[in-house]
Design a protein around this motif. Sequence first.
Motif, PDB file in Angstrom:
ATOM      1  N   GLU A  47       0.498  -1.411  -0.228  1.00 33.08           N
ATOM      2  CA  GLU A  47       0.035   0.499   0.261  1.00 33.08           C
ATOM      3  C   GLU A  47       0.726   1.066  -0.195  1.00 33.08           C
ATOM      4  N   ILE A  48       0.604   2.205  -0.617  1.00 31.08           N
ATOM      5  CA  ILE A  48       1.134   3.589  -0.393  1.00 31.08           C
ATOM      6  C   ILE A  48       0.776   4.826   0.055  1.00 31.08           C
ATOM      7  N   THR A  49       2.250   4.490   1.108  1.00 34.14           N
ATOM      8  CA  THR A  49       1.217   5.750   2.441  1.00 34.14           C
ATOM      9  C   THR A  49       2.039   6.673   2.415  1.00 34.14           C
ATOM     10  N   SER A  50       1.791   7.881   2.571  1.00 36.31           N
ATOM     11  CA  SER A  50       2.926   9.246   3.042  1.00 36.31           C
ATOM     12  C   SER A  50       3.730   9.585   1.883  1.00 36.31           C
ATOM     13  N   GLY A  51       3.416   8.740   0.508  1.00 32.19           N
ATOM     14  CA  GLY A  51       4.245   8.801  -0.212  1.00 32.19           C
ATOM     15  C   GLY A  51       5.596   7.622  -0.968  1.00 32.19           C
ATOM     16  N   LYS A  54       4.313   1.303   2.008  1.00 33.15           N
ATOM     17  CA  LYS A  54       4.416   0.634   2.516  1.00 33.15           C
ATOM     18  C   LYS A  54       4.382  -1.178   1.931  1.00 33.15           C
TER      19      LYS A  54
ATOM     20  N   GLU B  30      -2.292  14.740   0.199  1.00 32.52           N
ATOM     21  CA  GLU B  30      -2.468  13.209   1.223  1.00 32.52           C
ATOM     22  C   GLU B  30      -0.524  12.940   1.308  1.00 32.52           C
ATOM     23  N   LYS B  31       0.754  12.996   0.200  1.00 27.88           N
ATOM     24  CA  LYS B  31       1.091  12.332  -0.224  1.00 27.88           C
ATOM     25  C   LYS B  31       2.257  13.047   0.339  1.00 27.88           C
ATOM     26  N   ALA B  32       2.010  14.089   0.976  1.00 28.81           N
ATOM     27  CA  ALA B  32       2.846  15.426   1.645  1.00 28.81           C
ATOM     28  C   ALA B  32       2.844  15.201   3.436  1.00 28.81           C
ATOM     29  N   GLY B  33       1.784  14.896   3.906  1.00 32.02           N
ATOM     30  CA  GLY B  33       1.513  14.114   5.031  1.00 32.02           C
ATOM     31  C   GLY B  33       0.574  14.961   6.123  1.00 32.02           C
ATOM     32  N   GLU B  47      -0.853  12.119  10.448  1.00 26.38           N
ATOM     33  CA  GLU B  47      -0.567  12.030   8.499  1.00 26.38           C
ATOM     34  C   GLU B  47      -2.180  10.012   8.137  1.00 26.38           C
ATOM     35  N   ILE B  48      -2.900  10.744   6.861  1.00 31.18           N
ATOM     36  CA  ILE B  48      -3.809  10.109   6.705  1.00 31.18           C
ATOM     37  C   ILE B  48      -3.044   8.684   5.464  1.00 31.18           C
ATOM     38  N   THR B  49      -3.279   8.020   5.651  1.00 26.49           N
ATOM     39  CA  THR B  49      -2.688   6.719   5.472  1.00 26.49           C
ATOM     40  C   THR B  49      -4.246   5.638   5.126  1.00 26.49           C
ATOM     41  N   SER B  50      -3.977   5.116   3.957  1.00 25.85           N
ATOM     42  CA  SER B  50      -5.087   3.924   3.223  1.00 25.85           C
ATOM     43  C   SER B  50      -6.071   4.355   4.128  1.00 25.85           C
TER      44      SER B  50
END
Lengths: 384, 384
Positions: A47-51, A54, B30-33, B47-50
Motif C-alpha cells: 500500500e502506498i502511504t505518505s509517498g 509500505k 496526502e502525499k505530503a502528510g 498523516e492520513i494513510t490508507s
Amino acid sequence: MTTNNNRYSPAIILALVAALVAVSWLYVAEKAGSVVSTNNGRTIAGEITSGIEKEHFEWKMVTSWPKNFPGLGTAPETFAKLVNRMSDGRLTIRVYGGGELVPALEVFSAVSQGTVEVGHSAGYYWKGKIPASPFFTAVPFGLTAQEMNGWLHYGGGLELWREVYKPFNIIPFAGGNTGVQMGGWFNREINSVEDLKGLKMRIPGVGGEVFSRAGGTSVTLPGSELYTSLQTGVIDATEWVAPYNDTALGLHEVAKYYYYPGWHEPGPALEFLVNIDAWNTLPADLQAIIEAAARYANQDMLDEYTARNNAAFMDLQNNPDIEFRRFPDDVIKALKKAADEYYQEITAEDEVAKKVYTSWKAYEEGVRNYHHITEQAYINARDL
Amino acid sequence: MTTNNNRYSPAIILALVAALVAVSWLYVAEKAGSVVSTNNGRTIAGEITSGIEKEHFEWKMVTSWPKNFPGLGTAPETFAKLVNRMSDGRLTIRVYGGGELVPALEVFSAVSQGTVEVGHSAGYYWKGKIPASPFFTAVPFGLTAQEMNGWLHYGGGLELWREVYKPFNIIPFAGGNTGVQMGGWFNREINSVEDLKGLKMRIPGVGGEVFSRAGGTSVTLPGSELYTSLQTGVIDATEWVAPYNDTALGLHEVAKYYYYPGWHEPGPALEFLVNIDAWNTLPADLQAIIEAAARYANQDMLDEYTARNNAAFMDLQNNPDIEFRRFPDDVIKALKKAADEYYQEITAEDEVAKKVYTSWKAYEEGVRNYHHITEQAYINARDL
C-alpha cells in the motif's frame, strides 16, 4: 453570459475528463490499498502511504516441534501473533509444526536456503555441521537461563552466534529458555557411578555423548516413542524436559524414579532463525519489531515454564508412586569430568568452537563465582 | 470531425477544471502528510494513510533515577528508543531523570494525574498509599527475578497488579529486574544477631522495617549521600544494589566488609506506568508496541545486571582491602522471622494486601519447592 469565444472543442473537454478520471482513480486506488508488486521473487501486497510504499510481507516459519507443543511450540505462535499485532498486519507469519512443511530437523537448512524466511529450533541440533552450536543452546554443567541471557546480550555471545551463522545466510535471535531441565525418569536406582554401566538411557546430543563417556549407553529417540520404550524395557531411563512436559507424555506413569539435579541442559536457549536476504527486504521498523518480538518470546517461554513446571511438580509431589532421587556426588563428578574432556576435544579440532568456548568459559567462570554470593547464596539462605 | 453540437459552455469547463484541481490537491496533500489535529488537548501531528488517520503521539516519561543511571536508568531509554524504532516515529517518548520534571518519588502521582503519559519507577515506593505494592517489586525473603517473572506473567501477578493500580488510572508493566541485591557494605563485622543492636544502616522500605524489627536501626538516605555518610560514621552500614552500581558510588573505598547473602530484595521488579487515558488514545498496534518494548526492557535490565555485576565483582575479588562476609545463620533467621511478622500485620490491616499476599505466597511456596530440585539443586551440584 455566454459568447461565441467561450465555446471549446470536444478534444479539450475529453482531455480534462480523462485527467479527472485518471487522478480520481489514482486517489481511490490508494485509498483501497493493495498494489501488488514483486520483491526478490516474492509476491508482496503493498500500500502506498505518505509517498512511501509500505509493503506487506507474508512469511513462513518452520519449527522443530509439533504445532502448539506446550512451551516450545507456544513461543513461535506468541512471536508470530505479536509481530502481526505490532505491524498492524504488514508482516504476517504462518507457523508450521515440525514435518508439516519440512522435517523437524531440517529447519536450519530450510531457512539457510531461503525455502522459508524464519525458523524456530535449537542450535545444538546442528552440532554435526557447527561443533560450536551447543554453546548457544546448552551444554552439560553450563549456564542457567539467567546466566545464558546475560552472556548472549551483554557478554558477547549473540555477536559470536551471528558471526558463526552468517556463512549459512542466517541471523539468529535468542528464542526462549526452558530453565533447568530435570535429570530424567529411571526404572532403577542409581547409587554410584558403577550403576551407569549397562544403563540404556534416552539422552540425545551433547548430554548423550557425555553420558556415554561416563559409562552409560545413550540412545536417541523421538518424544513420541518414550512412553512405550520405557514401558517395554527398550530403555531403562529417559530425560525429556521437566514436570510440565514430562507429565504430558505420561512418563510418571511408567517410571518410578524421578532424578535431579538436571546436569545436561541447565538453561537451554532456543533460537529464532531469520534468512538474511528476507531480513534485508524489511524496512527498519519491521526489523525492530522482529527483534522485540523475539526478545518477548525469549522471556515469555521461561516465565511459562517456571510457573507451569511448578504447578505440575505439586501434583507429582503428591503422587505416592513417584520417588524423587538425587544423583550421588560421584555420578555428578564423573559426568562433569567427561564433559570437560569433551569440550577439550571439540575445541582442539575446530577453530570456531575454540573461539566460542573461550568467550563462553571466561563468562561462565565469572558468573558462577558471582552467583556464589548472590542467587546461590540467597536461595540456600531462604531455606534456613 | 466536429459539429456545432460539440461546443460546450465555459461553465462546464470551469466545473471540470475545478474538480480536477480539487482531486489533485487532495492527492498531493496526502502525499505530503502532516495534518495537525488535537486529541484530548494534546497536539498531535497526523498523516492520513490508507484512509485511516495515523496519528503521531509525543509522550513524556518521568523516572525515579538520574537520567541514564547505569541499569535502572538504561531501561527507560531502551524502552523509548525501541518504541520509536518500532513505530517508525509515530510514538516518540522523551525521558526525564528524577527531579527534572517532577521529583523522583512523584512519578506515580504524575502518571496518575496525567501530567505525563508514562513513568518508570519501583512499586514499593508507594507502600504508604498501597500497602500491597511491595509484592509487585520485592520483599525480604521473596522471589528471585526468574520466579517473579513467572508469577507476574503466568501466575496471576500482573492481573492483580493491574487491578490494584486501576483506581489510580494507571496500567503497570514489569519494567526490569536487578537480580539478587547484595546484603550491603559494613564498617564492622556481624557475628551474631546481637551485633545488629545499635547498628545504624541505610536500608529503606520494607527491608528497613524488617531490619529495625530484628534489632537494627534503619535510616533512609539518597544514594548521593551514602559515600560521605559511611566515611564520616553517620551510618555504620549501607545497602545499595550490587557490585556494578555499588562500586560506581565508590562504596568499596569507604567500607571494609561486603556482606552476602542479600535477603531484603532478592529480585526487585521495576515498573513501567502508563496513564490509562493516554493508553486508550493509542491504536492497537501502538499498544502492542508498548507492551513488547516493556517486556524487552524487562529482560534486558536483568541481562545487563547479570553480566556487569559479574565483571565488577571480579575487580572486587582482586581488591585486598575488601573482605567478603556471610551473615550468620541466626541473623538470617531473625530477619526472616521479622519479615513474616510484618506480612501478617499488613495483610491483617489491608484487604487488598491480603488478597495479593495470598496469591503471592501460594506461588512462592510452590516455586521454592520446585527450585529445590531444579535451579537450586543444579547450581549447588555444579560446584562439586
